[in-house]
Design an enzyme around this catalytic site. Structure first.
Site, PDB file in Angstrom:
ATOM      1  N   ASP A 210      15.147  27.546   4.307  1.00 48.15           N
ATOM      2  CA  ASP A 210      16.550  27.117   4.232  1.00 48.15           C
ATOM      3  C   ASP A 210      16.738  25.871   3.372  1.00 48.15           C
ATOM      4  O   ASP A 210      17.623  25.048   3.636  1.00 48.15           O
ATOM      5  CB  ASP A 210      17.132  26.873   5.637  1.00 48.15           C
ATOM      6  CG  ASP A 210      16.903  28.062   6.547  1.00 48.15           C
ATOM      7  OD1 ASP A 210      17.110  29.190   6.075  1.00 48.15           O
ATOM      8  OD2 ASP A 210      16.491  27.865   7.700  1.00 48.15           O
TER       9      ASP A 210
ATOM     10  N   LYS B 169      17.049  27.650  -1.627  1.00 45.30           N
ATOM     11  CA  LYS B 169      16.375  28.358  -2.722  1.00 45.30           C
ATOM     12  C   LYS B 169      17.290  29.370  -3.396  1.00 45.30           C
ATOM     13  O   LYS B 169      17.211  29.580  -4.600  1.00 45.30           O
ATOM     14  CB  LYS B 169      15.128  29.086  -2.202  1.00 45.30           C
ATOM     15  CG  LYS B 169      14.051  28.157  -1.677  1.00 45.30           C
ATOM     16  CD  LYS B 169      12.845  28.916  -1.176  1.00 45.30           C
ATOM     17  CE  LYS B 169      13.095  29.749   0.053  1.00 45.30           C
ATOM     18  NZ  LYS B 169      13.437  29.005   1.281  1.00 45.30           N
TER      19      LYS B 169
ATOM     20  N   GLY C 256      17.309  34.733   4.394  1.00 40.25           N
ATOM     21  CA  GLY C 256      18.748  34.792   4.131  1.00 40.25           C
ATOM     22  C   GLY C 256      19.045  33.829   3.009  1.00 40.25           C
ATOM     23  O   GLY C 256      19.080  32.619   3.225  1.00 40.25           O
ATOM     24  N   HIS C 257      19.195  34.340   1.799  1.00 36.96           N
ATOM     25  CA  HIS C 257      19.441  33.469   0.648  1.00 36.96           C
ATOM     26  C   HIS C 257      20.923  33.512   0.281  1.00 36.96           C
ATOM     27  O   HIS C 257      21.453  34.561  -0.060  1.00 36.96           O
ATOM     28  CB  HIS C 257      18.562  33.891  -0.541  1.00 36.96           C
ATOM     29  CG  HIS C 257      17.107  33.610  -0.297  1.00 36.96           C
ATOM     30  ND1 HIS C 257      16.103  34.074  -1.095  1.00 36.96           N
ATOM     31  CD2 HIS C 257      16.501  32.886   0.681  1.00 36.96           C
ATOM     32  CE1 HIS C 257      14.928  33.651  -0.619  1.00 36.96           C
ATOM     33  NE2 HIS C 257      15.164  32.938   0.454  1.00 36.96           N
TER      34      HIS C 257
ATOM     35  N   GLN D 163      11.417  31.844   3.016  1.00 32.82           N
ATOM     36  CA  GLN D 163      10.929  30.862   4.006  1.00 32.82           C
ATOM     37  C   GLN D 163      10.414  29.612   3.260  1.00 32.82           C
ATOM     38  O   GLN D 163      10.923  29.312   2.195  1.00 32.82           O
ATOM     39  CB  GLN D 163       9.860  31.451   4.926  1.00 32.82           C
ATOM     40  CG  GLN D 163      10.393  32.520   5.880  1.00 32.82           C
ATOM     41  CD  GLN D 163      10.422  33.915   5.280  1.00 32.82           C
ATOM     42  OE1 GLN D 163       9.478  34.342   4.659  1.00 32.82           O
ATOM     43  NE2 GLN D 163      11.496  34.630   5.459  1.00 32.82           N
TER      44      GLN D 163
HETATM   45  P1  IMP Z   1       9.805  35.723  11.661  1.00 31.28           P
HETATM   46  O1  IMP Z   1       9.631  35.504  10.209  1.00 31.28           O
HETATM   47  O2  IMP Z   1      11.059  36.486  12.007  1.00 31.28           O
HETATM   48  O3  IMP Z   1       8.572  36.303  12.284  1.00 31.28           O
HETATM   49  O4  IMP Z   1      10.008  34.300  12.367  1.00 31.28           O
HETATM   50  C1  IMP Z   1       8.964  33.328  12.427  1.00 31.28           C
HETATM   51  C2  IMP Z   1       9.517  31.928  12.239  1.00 31.28           C
HETATM   52  O5  IMP Z   1       9.968  31.773  10.911  1.00 31.28           O
HETATM   53  C3  IMP Z   1      10.724  31.604  13.129  1.00 31.28           C
HETATM   54  O6  IMP Z   1      10.668  30.234  13.467  1.00 31.28           O
HETATM   55  C4  IMP Z   1      11.901  31.855  12.222  1.00 31.28           C
HETATM   56  O7  IMP Z   1      13.042  31.113  12.613  1.00 31.28           O
HETATM   57  C5  IMP Z   1      11.335  31.370  10.901  1.00 31.28           C
HETATM   58  N1  IMP Z   1      11.972  31.995   9.740  1.00 31.28           N
HETATM   59  C6  IMP Z   1      11.792  33.240   9.267  1.00 31.28           C
HETATM   60  N2  IMP Z   1      12.535  33.444   8.168  1.00 31.28           N
HETATM   61  C7  IMP Z   1      13.172  32.294   7.928  1.00 31.28           C
HETATM   62  C8  IMP Z   1      14.062  31.871   6.889  1.00 31.28           C
HETATM   63  O8  IMP Z   1      14.393  32.600   5.955  1.00 31.28           O
HETATM   64  N3  IMP Z   1      14.512  30.590   6.977  1.00 31.28           N
HETATM   65  C9  IMP Z   1      14.113  29.761   7.978  1.00 31.28           C
HETATM   66  N4  IMP Z   1      13.287  30.115   8.948  1.00 31.28           N
HETATM   67  C10 IMP Z   1      12.815  31.368   8.921  1.00 31.28           C
END
Ligand code: IMP
Length: 418
Positions: free
Chosen positions: A12, A15, A39-40, A217
């Protein structure tokens, strides 16, 4: 020129808009890891676009948008995104999806829910998109790949095996017929996009085209280099690019990091500079810090210079783009974490053990706030002196030059440093 854009925090960082800006200068934009957990957000002429799977470069007519093998694809979500973008007049003629990217299946979401519930207080706080289990199946060599959706017999065989596994794990008897037919249908709908993206990218490179690799991420959520186990299940740091695309490390020309002017984190896990007070709430409200995928409120805190220094090292950053500086406009004082203290000892390097992330205390350098509206500023020299000092301090602590700054979500609300 082949450029990697990577998040330096817990995701977040902004990007999406950085990629949107850089995409103008390249021929292709590639997603190399993650899935619809990302989520971009991109705002164009006040119109908001949120991308989960499709590279945001698709907004630029004529640019190739590639979902490479390192991504885990939820075909239903992909079709939804394609449909929504088409409805808004965006062409999908330049979308390419790797035949080797893995498919997120319905049982992945069920097993994730089950495991999170089982973890109880120690849950990861995932996005619930089935990302971790899809990568787990990939590593266990039973994953279903996008190319498999094009072959009935292969899909049937792989699905049968997986359903046995998930039946014994979850006690759920899935209908093979139903899933098979549904996913074959997805395959048919997506057939025209599915290809060998490693070869496609290689050929683009041979033709001298410029390519942007879009990380999802951030570094601190990387499966190997993040705050494990509170991470995502892929290599979201720059190390993920080569494996996630099937390209040589030699082919990368530049690595750009993106950091937000403060820190946020969604989900559980250690966050040394977190502010559980009114300043944290102010950052959350002013920064509209709610997850683009799940809508969850993001935890907010001061800028962590130790973590940035780590991201500079692990990714080999050439430069940094700093976003959302304007969110700090109202603060009397601003703080940057310059080191940590762990059990009485000062630590300069980002720790690599869970207990240390959890227990370390940040050591801050406090600076004057600027208390001026920077959201209309269009050049670095017009920034208040205190804001420039803040930016310079981040460069110095993070050991990386800041090239661009953003003070608003619009495409044009970004300017270069001298
Ligand atoms: P997962 O990727 O759904 O397995 O989540 C694992 C961790 O990564 C959690 O803490 C999510 O909130 C975090 N996470 C996954 N995708 C994003 C993103 O695009 N932005 C911020 N945090 C993310």
């Amino acid at each position: 020129m082949n450029i990697v854009v990577v998040g330096t925090q817990w995701g977040d960082e902004g990007k999406g808009r950085v990629i949107d800006l850089l995409a103008r200068k390249v021929d292709a934009v590639v997603r190399y890891q993650g899935g619809s957990n990302a989520g971009h957000t991109v705002v164009v002429n006040k119109e908001k676009f949120v991308f989960h799977l499709i590279p945001s470069g698709i907004l630029h007519p004529g640019k190739k948008a590639i979902i490479a093998n390192g991504v885990v694809v939820d075909p239903e979500q992909l079709l939804k995104e394609i449909g929504e973008l088409q409805e808004r007049g965006i062409s999908m003629d330049n979308l390419y999806v790797s035949a080797n990217s893995h498919v997120v299946m319905p049982y992945h979401k069920d097993v994730e829910k089950w495991e999170e519930a089982l973890r109880g207080k120690s849950k990861i706080g995932t996005t619930g998109r089935g990302i971790g289990p899809a990568y787990a199946d990939k590593a266990a060599r039973r994953g279903i790949r996008m190319g498999d959706l094009l072959e009935r017999e292969t899909l049937k065989e792989k699905l049968s095996f997986n359903l046995k596994i998930y039946k014994s794990l979850l006690g759920i008897t899935y209908s093979r017929k139903e899933i098979l037919e549904k996913f074959l249908e997805y395959g048919e709908k997506l057939r025209k996009y599915i290809t060998d993206t490693s070869l496609f990218i290689y050929n683009l490179m041979r033709e001298g085209k410029d390519i942007l690799f879009e990380g999802a991420q951030g570094t601190l959520l990387d499966i190997d280099h993040g705050t494990y186990p509170y991470v995502t299940s892929s290599n979201s740091a720059a190390v993920g690019v080569c494996a996630g695309c099937g390209i040589s490390p030699r082919s990368i020309s530049k690595i750009i990091g993106v950091a937000k002017a403060y820190t946020t984190r969604v989900g559980e896990g250690p966050f040394p500079t977190e502010l559980k007070n009114e300043i944290g709430s102010l950052l959350q409200e002013r920064g509209n810090e709610y997850g683009a995928t799940t809508g969850r409120p993001r935890r907010c805190g001061w800028f962590d210079g130790v973590a940035l220094r780590y991201a500079t090292r692990v990714n080999g950053l050439d430069e940094l783009i700093l976003t959302k500086l304007d969110i700090l406009d109202k603060l009397d004082k601003v703080k940057i974490c310059v080191a940590y203290k762990f059990r009485g000892k000062i630590i300069q390097d980002f720790p690599n053990r869970f207990i240390m992330w959890r227990e370390c205390e940040p050591i801050y350098e406090e600076m004057e706030g600027w208390k001026e509206d920077t959201s209309k500023v269009t050049s670095y020299k017009d920034l208040p002196v205190a804001a420039r000092n803040y930016v310079k301090k981040i460069e110095q602590i993070g050991k990386v030059p800041i090239r661009l700054l953003s003070v608003g979500p619009q495409r044009e609300e970004m300017f270069a440093t001298p």
